[in-house]
Design a protein around this motif. Structure first.
Motif, PDB file in Angstrom:
ATOM      1  N   ASP A   1       8.846   6.945  -5.815  1.00  0.00           N
ATOM      2  CA  ASP A   1       9.286   7.596  -4.577  1.00  0.00           C
ATOM      3  C   ASP A   1       8.186   7.692  -3.528  1.00  0.00           C
ATOM      4  OD1 ASP A   1       7.740   9.345  -6.036  1.00  0.00           O
ATOM      5  OD2 ASP A   1       8.888  11.125  -5.489  1.00  0.00           O
ATOM      6  N   LEU A   2       7.121   6.908  -3.708  1.00  0.00           N
ATOM      7  CA  LEU A   2       6.010   6.998  -2.768  1.00  0.00           C
ATOM      8  C   LEU A   2       6.299   6.195  -1.505  1.00  0.00           C
ATOM      9  CD1 LEU A   2       2.973   6.683  -5.208  1.00  0.00           C
ATOM     10  CD2 LEU A   2       4.000   8.743  -4.262  1.00  0.00           C
TER      11      LEU A   2
ATOM     12  N   VAL B   1       0.856  -1.182   0.000  1.00  0.00           N
ATOM     13  CA  VAL B   1       0.000   0.000   0.000  1.00  0.00           C
ATOM     14  C   VAL B   1       0.893   1.232   0.000  1.00  0.00           C
ATOM     15  CG1 VAL B   1      -1.875   1.231   1.169  1.00  0.00           C
ATOM     16  CG2 VAL B   1      -1.720  -1.266   1.345  1.00  0.00           C
ATOM     17  N   LEU B   2       0.709   2.109  -0.982  1.00  0.00           N
ATOM     18  CA  LEU B   2       1.477   3.337  -1.107  1.00  0.00           C
ATOM     19  C   LEU B   2       0.608   4.524  -0.721  1.00  0.00           C
ATOM     20  CD1 LEU B   2       3.188   2.675  -4.563  1.00  0.00           C
ATOM     21  CD2 LEU B   2       4.054   2.140  -2.281  1.00  0.00           C
ATOM     22  N   TYR B   3       1.217   5.503  -0.089  1.00  0.00           N
ATOM     23  CA  TYR B   3       0.479   6.688   0.386  1.00  0.00           C
ATOM     24  C   TYR B   3       0.788   7.892  -0.485  1.00  0.00           C
ATOM     25  CZ  TYR B   3      -0.555  10.842   3.141  1.00  0.00           C
ATOM     26  OH  TYR B   3      -1.006  12.066   3.550  1.00  0.00           O
TER      27      TYR B   3
ATOM     28  N   VAL C   1      12.786   3.451   7.265  1.00  0.00           N
ATOM     29  CA  VAL C   1      11.780   3.978   6.339  1.00  0.00           C
ATOM     30  C   VAL C   1      12.304   5.198   5.598  1.00  0.00           C
ATOM     31  CG1 VAL C   1       9.490   5.032   6.200  1.00  0.00           C
ATOM     32  CG2 VAL C   1       9.861   3.044   7.665  1.00  0.00           C
ATOM     33  N   PHE C   2      13.111   6.002   6.278  1.00  0.00           N
ATOM     34  CA  PHE C   2      13.620   7.234   5.675  1.00  0.00           C
ATOM     35  C   PHE C   2      14.906   7.013   4.894  1.00  0.00           C
ATOM     36  CE2 PHE C   2      11.171   8.344   9.438  1.00  0.00           C
ATOM     37  CZ  PHE C   2      10.277   9.260   8.921  1.00  0.00           C
TER      38      PHE C   2
ATOM     39  N   ASP D   1      -2.856   5.750 -11.086  1.00  0.00           N
ATOM     40  CA  ASP D   1      -1.850   6.029 -12.113  1.00  0.00           C
ATOM     41  C   ASP D   1      -0.558   6.554 -11.496  1.00  0.00           C
ATOM     42  OD1 ASP D   1      -1.320   5.955 -14.936  1.00  0.00           O
ATOM     43  OD2 ASP D   1      -1.273   8.146 -14.897  1.00  0.00           O
ATOM     44  N   GLN D   2      -0.668   7.371 -10.446  1.00  0.00           N
ATOM     45  CA  GLN D   2       0.530   7.854  -9.770  1.00  0.00           C
ATOM     46  C   GLN D   2       1.275   6.700  -9.095  1.00  0.00           C
ATOM     47  OE1 GLN D   2       1.815  11.349  -9.414  1.00  0.00           O
ATOM     48  NE2 GLN D   2       0.698  11.147 -11.333  1.00  0.00           N
TER      49      GLN D   2
END
Length: 396
Positions: A116-117, A78-80, A292-293, A109-110
């Motif tokens: 980079d999400l 899951v991407l935010y 994560v970063f 689409d993004q």
């Protein structure tokens, strides 16, 4: 292997989902209720369209919490995407209209074209609890600030001298205002009896508070229209602030007890300026996982303490304050840097050097905060507590 990208435009009661393939062709568009049976059916229908599905969503909590939990429980990536990013991206798509279906298609689409999400992950129970507790604390503090401001406004309307003399964030003055709000009432009780009244309510330095109040009362002998009703409102507001102070104190104890259960408690609180509350807010804002970063630079950018370049054409070297960052994390970095200037010699020297270079106070504090991001990053990476002098490497 057929790859599918599904975008979810999340809402309180309903979500809209759009699924597309590698070419961007729409395979599914559906509005579903924010209920587990319908979300599970949506998951099954999307998985039936392809072998590999990547999901995108525009909320990371709140109304989307159930949908995210279901997807993560079924090992779905899951991407935010933030709402601002979706709004800007939608300008590059055909049509000016805005609908849930279009937003969901933009999200899908993004998720398909961007690399980079941020990927959402199942949070640790301790971190999730701290996020809830610190969020509640922020609400209580905001309510207390508003109530204190109302209290000051009402008291200033009938007794400006007392309003100037009292610090209404302390328990003693609030206790005084629950009993006496007007100059005449204070003069009637007198200093000695007022001091005894305050001592019976366990007010510290009751003698000084009573003297301050009586001095203010002696300087005002004029009664203001509406004084009686306003005095009742002052009494009520003072009790409300006192109750909010108690609630904040209680939740502070809950935060500390929960924070102490985290593996990085000792590491984070060893950093000068990062106490229990700010340390808990740091965990709540970052999730506690520095992987994560990837780098301390990305953490600094996420926290709003790293300048963003603004170059164009022949103009280079321009820097500006970032506009997209986590406000809570920036407050943690900035406030902890301010505290460290008072209590840490190394931080004070760094701040003074930046001031000597001509930087304003805010610029010097932000520069210190940026430097401290590298330190806290290294401490969490190595799992060691802060030391004023870094340990020397052992000779080979």
């Amino acid at each position: 292997m057929a790859a599918i990208w599904a975008g979810i435009d999340a809402g309180k009661t309903h979500h809209h989902c759009v699924a597309i393939d590698e070419s961007g062709r729409r395979l599914l568009s559906r509005r579903v209720a924010n209920d587990e049976p319908e979300l599970l059916q949506l998951l099954a229908d999307v998985l039936a369209l392809g072998d590999e599905v990547t999901w995108g969503i525009d909320l990371a909590d709140g109304g989307a919490a159930l949908a995210i939990a279901i997807l993560l429980n079924y090992d779905q990536p899951v991407l935010y995407l933030s709402g601002r990013a979706i709004h800007r991206a939608s300008e590059g798509y055909r049509g000016e209209g805005k609908t849930d279906a279009k937003d969901a298609a933009v999200i899908a689409d993004q998720a398909r074209i961007r690399r980079d999400l941020h990927a959402l992950r199942t949070g640790e129970e301790t971190v999730v609890d701290l996020k809830i507790l610190t969020g509640r604390r922020m609400d209580l503090v905001a309510d207390r600030t508003r109530t204190v401001n109302r209290l000051r406004a009402q008291l200033n309307g009938i007794f400006p001298g007392l309003e100037r003399a009292l610090d209404l964030t302390n328990t003693g003055p609030l206790t005084l205002l629950t009993g006496y709000q007007t100059p005449a009432a204070l003069r009637r009780i007198g200093r000695k009896r007022l001091e005894t009244w305050l001592r019976n309510r366990r007010v510290l330095r009751a003698d000084k508070l009573a003297e301050t109040a009586l001095q203010a009362a002696e300087r005002q002998h004029t009664s203001i229209p509406g004084e009686t009703l306003t005095a009742q409102m002052v009494h009520t507001l003072a009790r409300e602030v006192t109750a909010l102070n108690q609630q904040v104190a209680e939740i502070d104890k809950l935060i500390e007890a929960r924070f102490r259960q985290h593996r990085d408690f000792e590491v984070i609180t060893s950093m000068p300026g990062l106490g229990v509350i700010l340390g808990a807010e740091f965990l709540a804002a970052t999730g506690g996982d520095m992987n994560v970063f990837g780098t301390p630079d990305r953490l600094a950018g996420f926290g709003g303490v790293a300048p963003a370049p603004r170059d164009s054409g022949k103009i280079s070297g321009n820097l500006r304050r970032p506009q997209r960052y986590n406000r809570r994390l920036q407050r943690v970095f900035y406030t902890s840097a301010l505290f460290s200037i008072r209590h840490c010699e190394e931080s004070r020297r760094f701040y003074n050097r930046k001031r000597a270079e001509g930087k304003r106070h805010t610029q010097a504090v932000l520069a210190l905060a940026r430097r401290r991001v590298n330190v806290i990053w290294a401490l969490l990476r190595d799992g060691r507590c802060y030391e004023p002098a870094p340990p020397t490497a052992l000779a080979a």
